[in-house]
Design an enzyme around this catalytic site. Structure first.
Site, PDB file in Angstrom:
ATOM      1  N   TYR A   2       2.568  -6.710 -14.764  1.00  0.00           N
ATOM      2  CA  TYR A   2       2.174  -7.077 -13.480  1.00  0.00           C
ATOM      3  C   TYR A   2       1.462  -5.803 -12.669  1.00  0.00           C
ATOM      4  CZ  TYR A   2       5.858 -10.702 -13.768  1.00  0.00           C
ATOM      5  OH  TYR A   2       6.361 -11.833 -14.391  1.00  0.00           O
TER       6      TYR A   2
ATOM      7  N   LYS B 228      10.045  -5.857 -17.365  1.00  0.00           N
ATOM      8  CA  LYS B 228       9.884  -6.510 -18.627  1.00  0.00           C
ATOM      9  C   LYS B 228       8.953  -5.673 -19.530  1.00  0.00           C
ATOM     10  CE  LYS B 228       9.839 -10.787 -15.858  1.00  0.00           C
ATOM     11  NZ  LYS B 228       9.079 -10.568 -14.722  1.00  0.00           N
TER      12      LYS B 228
ATOM     13  N   ASP C  14      12.113  -8.900  -9.126  1.00  0.00           N
ATOM     14  CA  ASP C  14      11.713  -9.319 -10.612  1.00  0.00           C
ATOM     15  C   ASP C  14       9.939  -8.792 -10.942  1.00  0.00           C
ATOM     16  OD1 ASP C  14      12.213 -10.996 -13.116  1.00  0.00           O
ATOM     17  OD2 ASP C  14      10.262 -11.545 -12.339  1.00  0.00           O
TER      18      ASP C  14
ATOM     19  N   LEU D 113       8.537 -22.896  -7.690  1.00  0.00           N
ATOM     20  CA  LEU D 113       7.626 -23.613  -6.896  1.00  0.00           C
ATOM     21  C   LEU D 113       6.432 -24.197  -7.587  1.00  0.00           C
ATOM     22  CD1 LEU D 113       7.300 -20.766  -3.725  1.00  0.00           C
ATOM     23  CD2 LEU D 113       9.193 -22.517  -4.109  1.00  0.00           C
TER      24      LEU D 113
ATOM     25  N   HIS E 202       9.564  -9.671 -22.522  1.00  0.00           N
ATOM     26  CA  HIS E 202       8.652 -10.770 -21.876  1.00  0.00           C
ATOM     27  C   HIS E 202       8.204 -11.959 -22.568  1.00  0.00           C
ATOM     28  CE1 HIS E 202       5.942 -10.503 -18.074  1.00  0.00           C
ATOM     29  NE2 HIS E 202       6.038 -11.588 -18.543  1.00  0.00           N
TER      30      HIS E 202
ATOM     31  N   SER F 283      12.959 -13.254 -22.171  1.00  0.00           N
ATOM     32  CA  SER F 283      11.766 -14.290 -21.241  1.00  0.00           C
ATOM     33  C   SER F 283      11.214 -15.139 -22.489  1.00  0.00           C
ATOM     34  CB  SER F 283      11.208 -13.510 -20.258  1.00  0.00           C
ATOM     35  OG  SER F 283      10.263 -14.519 -19.504  1.00  0.00           O
TER      36      SER F 283
ATOM     37  N   SER G 114       6.408 -14.508  -3.080  1.00  0.00           N
ATOM     38  CA  SER G 114       5.709 -14.875  -1.743  1.00  0.00           C
ATOM     39  C   SER G 114       5.305 -13.316  -1.224  1.00  0.00           C
ATOM     40  CB  SER G 114       6.450 -15.805  -1.104  1.00  0.00           C
ATOM     41  OG  SER G 114       5.351 -15.724   0.253  1.00  0.00           O
TER      42      SER G 114
END
Ligand SMILES: NC(=O)c1ccc[n+]([C@@H]2O[C@H](COP(=O)([O-])OP(=O)(O)OC[C@H]3O[C@@H](n4cnc5c(N)ncnc54)[C@H](OP(=O)(O)O)[C@@H]3O)[C@@H](O)[C@H]2O)c1
Length: 278
Positions: free
Chosen positions: A57, A82, A52, A193, A113, A142, A234
């Site tokens: 980004y 996105k 993703d 998380l 997005h 999203s 991660s």
């Protein structure tokens, strides 16, 4: 219907007939360059099959390089990206730029997005046109609230295949989840998380000890048991493996109920509450 993933390879059939993995790697704040390329490659080596990313980004090129280098057939990897800037024109040009950066012929899923600002209907229509050309397999959104999803429906548009929103025990967005489940729109849980913000909370530590798992694994498993598609981020090889090791235990009803009743607090932005401007 909510289906619970039973392994990292579990797939879900979306409302447009496309199949996608229910588990993947998020790469937000994964630094541009070799570190992201290595973490995507590491995840693919450990059976992750969905990545993703997003144009914002700034690491689409790193993801694309890792996919090509992995040696895994393209058709077996599900790439999500996105669009940041809404509008029909920007959708056409930004999508082409994303494809170029990724070095791919198509993306598996393209998401609006965020519903911030105007031009949602024309953006969505532009995405459907690109889909009709075969360069997007599935169109989703999203950060859409119920009123945004209703806005698309009232414009006579088909429902998005997914709605990617912040979801973890401290951000359950029950109204959006219920609406999406009723409409057959799959939920994709971002920041599962809670960006580590609750690691060390005594109750979470207790649960981790009870199930002989880490706090991160308890949080990922909470998403799995809710039937959400989940994309923990991660860049650490060890943690990439750890986050996927959640299919050999289950959180019992009482503990799910406890997690489902924690006080809510977002760890990121919340465009779900933006007004609908068409
Ligand atoms: N659509 C949207 O608006 C939106 C917004 C936010 C996120 N997302 C997507 O969702 C993905 C996940 O969300 P997120 O990146 O916000 O947060 P997240 O996955 O909840 O948390 C990531 C943070 O937790 C750490 N971490 C990962 N595994 C860990 C473990 N096992 N133990 C301890 N720490 C661990 C990571 O550090 P290390 O890397 O050092 O392990 C990182 O700091 C994003 O990458 C992105 O793809 C989408």
């Amino acid at each position: 219907m909510v289906t619970i993933a039973t392994s990292i390879e579990s797939q879900i059939r979306l409302n447009d007939g496309v199949e996608m993995p229910k588990f993947g790697l998020g790469v937000y704040q994964s630094p541009k360059g070799e570190e992201t390329e290595m973490s995507v490659m590491h995840s693919l080596k450990h059976k992750y099959r969905m990545i993703d990313t997003a144009e914002i980004y700034r690491n689409e090129d790193d993801c694309g390089r890792a996919i090509r280098k992995s040696g895994i057939p393209r058709k077996d990897i599900f790439l999500v990206t996105k669009l940041w800037e809404n509008g029909a024109k920007s959708c056409q040009s930004h999508f082409t730029n994303s494809l170029e950066r990724l070095g791919l012929d198509y993306v598996d899923m393209y998401l609006i997005h965020s519903p911030k600002g105007k031009k949602i209907v024309e953006t969505y229509k532009a995405m459907l046109e690109i889909k009709a050309q075969g360069r997007i397999r599935s169109v989703g959104v999203s950060n859409f609230g119920v009123h945004h999803l209703q806005g698309l429906e009232q414009a006579g548009l088909p429902p998005p295949s997914v709605n990617q929103i912040e979801l973890h025990p401290w951000q359950r967005k029950e109204d959006i989840v219920a609406y999406c489940q009723q409409k057959g729109i799959h939920l994709m849980a971002y920041s599962p998380l809670a960006r580590g913000k609750h690691f060390g909370d005594k109750d979470l530590v207790k649960l981790a000890q009870k199930y002989n798992k880490t706090e991160a694994q308890v949080l990922v498993r909470w998403c799995v048991q809710h039937g959400f598609i989940v994309i923990p981020k991660s860049t650490s090889p060890k943690r990439i493996e750890e986050n996927a090791d959640v299919f050999d235990f289950s959180i019992d009803k009482e503990d799910m109920n406890f997690l489902d009743n924690l006080p809510e607090k977002s760890v990121g932005w919340n465009p779900c509450v933006e007004p609908w401007e068409g």
